[in-house]
Design a protein around this motif. Structure first.
Motif, PDB file in Angstrom:
ATOM      1  N   GLU A 174       2.176 -11.664  11.744  1.00 35.36           N
ATOM      2  CA  GLU A 174       0.894 -11.126  12.210  1.00 35.36           C
ATOM      3  C   GLU A 174       0.984 -10.681  13.665  1.00 35.36           C
ATOM      4  O   GLU A 174       1.483 -11.417  14.518  1.00 35.36           O
ATOM      5  CB  GLU A 174      -0.209 -12.175  12.064  1.00 35.36           C
ATOM      6  N   GLY A 175       0.522  -9.456  13.939  1.00 34.89           N
ATOM      7  CA  GLY A 175       0.576  -8.921  15.292  1.00 34.89           C
ATOM      8  C   GLY A 175       1.791  -8.056  15.554  1.00 34.89           C
ATOM      9  O   GLY A 175       1.877  -7.396  16.595  1.00 34.89           O
ATOM     10  N   SER A 176       2.744  -8.044  14.611  1.00 33.78           N
ATOM     11  CA  SER A 176       3.943  -7.226  14.764  1.00 33.78           C
ATOM     12  C   SER A 176       3.747  -5.879  14.064  1.00 33.78           C
ATOM     13  O   SER A 176       2.734  -5.650  13.394  1.00 33.78           O
ATOM     14  CB  SER A 176       5.170  -7.930  14.170  1.00 33.78           C
ATOM     15  N   GLY A 177       4.737  -5.019  14.197  1.00 31.42           N
ATOM     16  CA  GLY A 177       4.686  -3.716  13.539  1.00 31.42           C
ATOM     17  C   GLY A 177       5.293  -3.728  12.156  1.00 31.42           C
ATOM     18  O   GLY A 177       5.531  -2.670  11.569  1.00 31.42           O
ATOM     19  N   ALA A 178       5.551  -4.920  11.620  1.00 34.02           N
ATOM     20  CA  ALA A 178       6.132  -5.049  10.284  1.00 34.02           C
ATOM     21  C   ALA A 178       5.187  -5.845   9.398  1.00 34.02           C
ATOM     22  O   ALA A 178       4.476  -6.742   9.859  1.00 34.02           O
ATOM     23  CB  ALA A 178       7.487  -5.759  10.352  1.00 34.02           C
ATOM     24  N   ARG A 179       5.164  -5.509   8.134  1.00 35.18           N
ATOM     25  CA  ARG A 179       4.321  -6.255   7.198  1.00 35.18           C
ATOM     26  C   ARG A 179       4.996  -6.317   5.838  1.00 35.18           C
ATOM     27  O   ARG A 179       5.838  -5.483   5.499  1.00 35.18           O
ATOM     28  CB  ARG A 179       2.944  -5.613   7.059  1.00 35.18           C
ATOM     29  N   ILE A 180       4.631  -7.342   5.079  1.00 40.34           N
ATOM     30  CA  ILE A 180       5.128  -7.482   3.714  1.00 40.34           C
ATOM     31  C   ILE A 180       4.051  -6.945   2.784  1.00 40.34           C
ATOM     32  O   ILE A 180       2.944  -7.480   2.721  1.00 40.34           O
ATOM     33  CB  ILE A 180       5.452  -8.946   3.383  1.00 40.34           C
ATOM     34  N   GLU A 181       4.372  -5.883   2.097  1.00 43.41           N
ATOM     35  CA  GLU A 181       3.424  -5.223   1.212  1.00 43.41           C
ATOM     36  C   GLU A 181       3.590  -5.712  -0.220  1.00 43.41           C
ATOM     37  O   GLU A 181       4.717  -5.845  -0.706  1.00 43.41           O
ATOM     38  CB  GLU A 181       3.641  -3.705   1.266  1.00 43.41           C
ATOM     39  N   THR A 182       2.474  -5.986  -0.878  1.00 43.80           N
ATOM     40  CA  THR A 182       2.494  -6.324  -2.293  1.00 43.80           C
ATOM     41  C   THR A 182       2.385  -5.045  -3.109  1.00 43.80           C
ATOM     42  O   THR A 182       1.442  -4.275  -2.930  1.00 43.80           O
ATOM     43  CB  THR A 182       1.322  -7.259  -2.658  1.00 43.80           C
ATOM     44  N   VAL A 183       3.354  -4.807  -3.953  1.00 46.23           N
ATOM     45  CA  VAL A 183       3.296  -3.686  -4.889  1.00 46.23           C
ATOM     46  C   VAL A 183       2.846  -4.280  -6.213  1.00 46.23           C
ATOM     47  O   VAL A 183       3.631  -4.938  -6.907  1.00 46.23           O
ATOM     48  CB  VAL A 183       4.659  -2.980  -5.011  1.00 46.23           C
ATOM     49  N   ARG A 184       1.597  -4.077  -6.546  1.00 46.52           N
ATOM     50  CA  ARG A 184       0.978  -4.793  -7.653  1.00 46.52           C
ATOM     51  C   ARG A 184       1.750  -4.622  -8.962  1.00 46.52           C
ATOM     52  O   ARG A 184       2.083  -3.508  -9.369  1.00 46.52           O
ATOM     53  CB  ARG A 184      -0.472  -4.311  -7.844  1.00 46.52           C
ATOM     54  N   GLY A 185       2.042  -5.743  -9.578  1.00 49.37           N
ATOM     55  CA  GLY A 185       2.739  -5.734 -10.846  1.00 49.37           C
ATOM     56  C   GLY A 185       4.238  -5.519 -10.740  1.00 49.37           C
ATOM     57  O   GLY A 185       4.942  -5.535 -11.755  1.00 49.37           O
ATOM     58  N   VAL A 186       4.733  -5.325  -9.487  1.00 45.70           N
ATOM     59  CA  VAL A 186       6.158  -5.054  -9.307  1.00 45.70           C
ATOM     60  C   VAL A 186       6.814  -6.100  -8.417  1.00 45.70           C
ATOM     61  O   VAL A 186       7.791  -6.747  -8.800  1.00 45.70           O
ATOM     62  CB  VAL A 186       6.387  -3.641  -8.728  1.00 45.70           C
ATOM     63  N   GLY A 187       6.298  -6.266  -7.181  1.00 43.83           N
ATOM     64  CA  GLY A 187       6.894  -7.242  -6.278  1.00 43.83           C
ATOM     65  C   GLY A 187       6.489  -7.014  -4.848  1.00 43.83           C
ATOM     66  O   GLY A 187       5.326  -6.625  -4.580  1.00 43.83           O
ATOM     67  N   TYR A 188       7.417  -7.235  -3.917  1.00 43.95           N
ATOM     68  CA  TYR A 188       7.130  -7.162  -2.488  1.00 43.95           C
ATOM     69  C   TYR A 188       8.187  -6.314  -1.776  1.00 43.95           C
ATOM     70  O   TYR A 188       9.319  -6.215  -2.229  1.00 43.95           O
ATOM     71  CB  TYR A 188       7.148  -8.563  -1.873  1.00 43.95           C
ATOM     72  N   ARG A 189       7.765  -5.727  -0.650  1.00 39.67           N
ATOM     73  CA  ARG A 189       8.719  -5.009   0.192  1.00 39.67           C
ATOM     74  C   ARG A 189       8.297  -5.115   1.647  1.00 39.67           C
ATOM     75  O   ARG A 189       7.112  -5.285   1.965  1.00 39.67           O
ATOM     76  CB  ARG A 189       8.800  -3.535  -0.212  1.00 39.67           C
ATOM     77  N   LEU A 190       9.276  -5.032   2.530  1.00 41.37           N
ATOM     78  CA  LEU A 190       9.036  -5.033   3.965  1.00 41.37           C
ATOM     79  C   LEU A 190       8.869  -3.590   4.408  1.00 41.37           C
ATOM     80  O   LEU A 190       9.722  -2.737   4.119  1.00 41.37           O
ATOM     81  CB  LEU A 190      10.207  -5.684   4.712  1.00 41.37           C
ATOM     82  N   THR A 191       7.797  -3.324   5.099  1.00 39.61           N
ATOM     83  CA  THR A 191       7.525  -1.959   5.544  1.00 39.61           C
ATOM     84  C   THR A 191       6.908  -1.982   6.931  1.00 39.61           C
ATOM     85  O   THR A 191       6.445  -3.028   7.399  1.00 39.61           O
ATOM     86  CB  THR A 191       6.602  -1.234   4.546  1.00 39.61           C
ATOM     87  N   ALA A 192       6.923  -0.837   7.602  1.00 38.65           N
ATOM     88  CA  ALA A 192       6.320  -0.744   8.935  1.00 38.65           C
ATOM     89  C   ALA A 192       4.809  -0.675   8.778  1.00 38.65           C
ATOM     90  O   ALA A 192       4.296   0.029   7.898  1.00 38.65           O
ATOM     91  CB  ALA A 192       6.849   0.483   9.667  1.00 38.65           C
ATOM     92  N   ALA A 193       4.108  -1.396   9.637  1.00 38.31           N
ATOM     93  CA  ALA A 193       2.647  -1.442   9.560  1.00 38.31           C
ATOM     94  C   ALA A 193       2.042  -0.119  10.018  1.00 38.31           C
ATOM     95  O   ALA A 193       2.632   0.605  10.810  1.00 38.31           O
ATOM     96  CB  ALA A 193       2.129  -2.588  10.425  1.00 38.31           C
TER      97      ALA A 193
END
Length: 221
Positions: free
Chosen positions: A202-221
């Motif tokens: 939290e507060g960084s330029g990176a976030r973990i995105e939930t791809v519904r029904g598929v999984g997770y990925r690290l992406t730039a906020a």
């Protein structure tokens, strides 16, 4: 990360499993070469820790066969043989590194980290993404002049995600990388660690995105 430990000494195997699990790794144990082949047929591993003298054969033959089959999983050999010629022969056969028994667990952990860094093509210990710096050895992420510590499974989860930004990892893939086959794990466990890691970011330029029904990925906020 998920490792395969091929070692017939149950006391040593248990000690190695416990020690590496404290670092957040999942470690499957095979007490024989036959067991090792069964594990390799059923799962993918980031590293193999291989004993030489096993009840059903020689680990060196297993290593040579492993390389002939074009398997590129890194292998660290655990051996009681200390002669230079023996160590050179192991490296020539295809070992990525070796540790001489009896060994200190800190040395084993350091060799594991070094092999995994070489495997990923990362020579430096720190990685950057968006505005944050990840230090796997220090188990920290830093951004905006702030440093936050990662606990063992948070650290291993972030290692997986930052190794391939924007790639989607399913819950099953993350379970395979973080836990051993002997651990009873549900999809909810991954959700818990993702939630904890999100708070650390939290507060960084990176976030973990939930791809519904598929999984997770690290992406730039």
């Amino acid at each position: 990360m998920r490792f395969l430990l091929v070692e017939d000494n149950s006391d040593l195997a248990l000690s190695v499993q416990k020690r590496l699990s404290l670092d957040g790794h999942g470690v499957d144990w095979a007490a024989s070469l036959a067991d090792a082949e069964d594990h390799l047929a059923a799962a993918s591993y980031d590293l193999i820790l291989l004993d030489i003298m096993l009840p059903d054969g020689d680990g060196r033959d297993f290593l040579a066969s492993h390389r002939r089959a074009q398997r590129d999983t890194p292998v660290i050999v655990m051996t009681a043989r200390s002669a230079v010629s023996d160590r050179v022969a192991l490296l020539d056969t295809g070992a990525d590194d070796y540790v001489t028994k009896p060994f200190d667990f800190e040395e084993l952990e350091a060799r594991v980290r070094a092999v995994l860094r070489r495997r990923s093509g990362v020579s430096q210990t720190r990685m950057t993404f968006a505005d944050l710096t990840f230090d796997p050895l220090g188990a920290t992420v830093s951004f905006a002049h702030e440093t936050r510590e990662l606990r063992s499974r948070e650290l291993r989860l972030f290692e997986v995600l930052i190794s391939a930004p924007d790639r989607i990892f399913s819950k099953g893939q993350l379970c395979d990388r973080l836990f051993s086959a002997s651990e009873a794990v549900t999809d909810n466990a991954i959700e818990v660690y993702v939630g904890r890691l999100r708070k650390k970011l939290e507060g960084s330029g990176a976030r973990i995105e939930t791809v519904r029904g598929v999984g997770y990925r690290l992406t730039a906020a």
